[in-house]
Design a protein around this motif. Structure first.
Motif, short mmCIF file in Angstrom:
data_model
loop_
_atom_site.label_atom_id
_atom_site.label_comp_id
_atom_site.label_asym_id
_atom_site.label_seq_id
_atom_site.Cartn_x
_atom_site.Cartn_y
_atom_site.Cartn_z
N ALA A 71 55.14 22.63 29.52
CA ALA A 71 56.15 23.67 29.76
C ALA A 71 56.39 23.83 31.26
CB ALA A 71 55.68 24.99 29.15
N GLY A 72 55.87 22.90 32.05
CA GLY A 72 56.06 22.96 33.49
C GLY A 72 55.10 23.89 34.20
N GLN A 73 54.11 24.41 33.49
CA GLN A 73 53.13 25.29 34.09
C GLN A 73 51.93 24.48 34.57
OE1 GLN A 73 52.17 28.05 31.00
NE2 GLN A 73 54.07 29.19 31.19
N GLU A 74 51.28 25.00 35.58
CA GLU A 74 50.06 24.35 36.06
C GLU A 74 48.96 24.53 35.02
OE1 GLU A 74 49.44 22.56 38.90
OE2 GLU A 74 51.62 22.62 39.06
N PRO A 75 48.06 23.56 34.91
CA PRO A 75 46.95 23.71 33.96
C PRO A 75 46.03 24.84 34.39
CG PRO A 75 46.62 21.79 35.35
CD PRO A 75 47.99 22.32 35.65
N MET A 76 45.29 25.37 33.44
CA MET A 76 44.35 26.44 33.73
C MET A 76 43.19 25.89 34.54
SD MET A 76 44.18 28.51 30.17
CE MET A 76 43.48 29.97 30.92
N THR A 77 42.65 26.72 35.40
CA THR A 77 41.47 26.33 36.16
C THR A 77 40.24 26.51 35.29
OG1 THR A 77 41.08 28.55 37.04
CG2 THR A 77 42.56 27.11 38.31
N GLU A 82 36.77 29.77 31.74
CA GLU A 82 35.48 30.43 31.63
C GLU A 82 35.67 31.91 31.31
OE1 GLU A 82 31.53 31.40 34.35
OE2 GLU A 82 32.92 29.85 34.99
N ARG A 83 36.63 32.57 31.97
CA ARG A 83 36.91 33.98 31.69
C ARG A 83 37.35 34.18 30.25
NH1 ARG A 83 40.95 35.09 35.67
NH2 ARG A 83 40.06 33.58 37.04
N LEU A 84 38.15 33.24 29.74
CA LEU A 84 38.59 33.36 28.35
C LEU A 84 37.41 33.24 27.39
CD1 LEU A 84 41.92 31.31 28.31
CD2 LEU A 84 41.64 33.77 28.11
N PHE A 85 36.53 32.26 27.64
CA PHE A 85 35.34 32.12 26.82
C PHE A 85 34.49 33.38 26.86
CE2 PHE A 85 35.65 27.38 26.63
CZ PHE A 85 35.52 27.27 25.28
N LEU A 86 34.27 33.90 28.05
CA LEU A 86 33.43 35.09 28.19
C LEU A 86 34.06 36.31 27.51
CD1 LEU A 86 32.12 34.66 31.82
CD2 LEU A 86 30.86 34.34 29.69
N ALA A 87 35.38 36.37 27.49
CA ALA A 87 36.05 37.48 26.81
C ALA A 87 35.76 37.46 25.31
CB ALA A 87 37.55 37.41 27.07
#
Length: 89
Positions: A71-77, A82-87
């Motif tokens: 979609a033309g967005q940069e990939p997640m860091t 890690e923040r998503l996993f921890l959430a």
């Protein structure tokens, strides 16, 4: 990050199943069912939601391995993933 079509279908399936289970839990409470039964079903809802979240994060990890997500967005860091996993933990 966007969720790819295959993952999106699986996530929606799990969320719909969880929605039905949650409606069942509400009905159980309204009917005065035993707390053990209610908690067992509530745990199943929680697991279904967790699995949906993990599927979304896994999809993001796959996209993160590519230069862009389509979609033309940069990939997640790694930190964002890690923040998503921890959430979800």
């Amino acid at each position: 990050m966007t969720v790819d079509e295959e993952a999106s279908a699986a996530v929606l399936n799990r969320l719909r199943r969880a929605q039905g289970q949650l409606a069942g839990v509400i009905a159980m409470i309204e009917a005065g069912r035993d707390c053990t039964d209610v908690v067992t079903q509530l745990a199943a809802v929680s697991r279904a939601l967790d699995r949906a979240g993990f599927k979304i994060v896994a999809s993001g990890m796959r996209q993160c391995m590519t230069a862009e997500d389509g979609a033309g967005q940069e990939p997640m860091t790694v930190e964002e993933l890690e923040r998503l996993f921890l959430a979800l933990a």
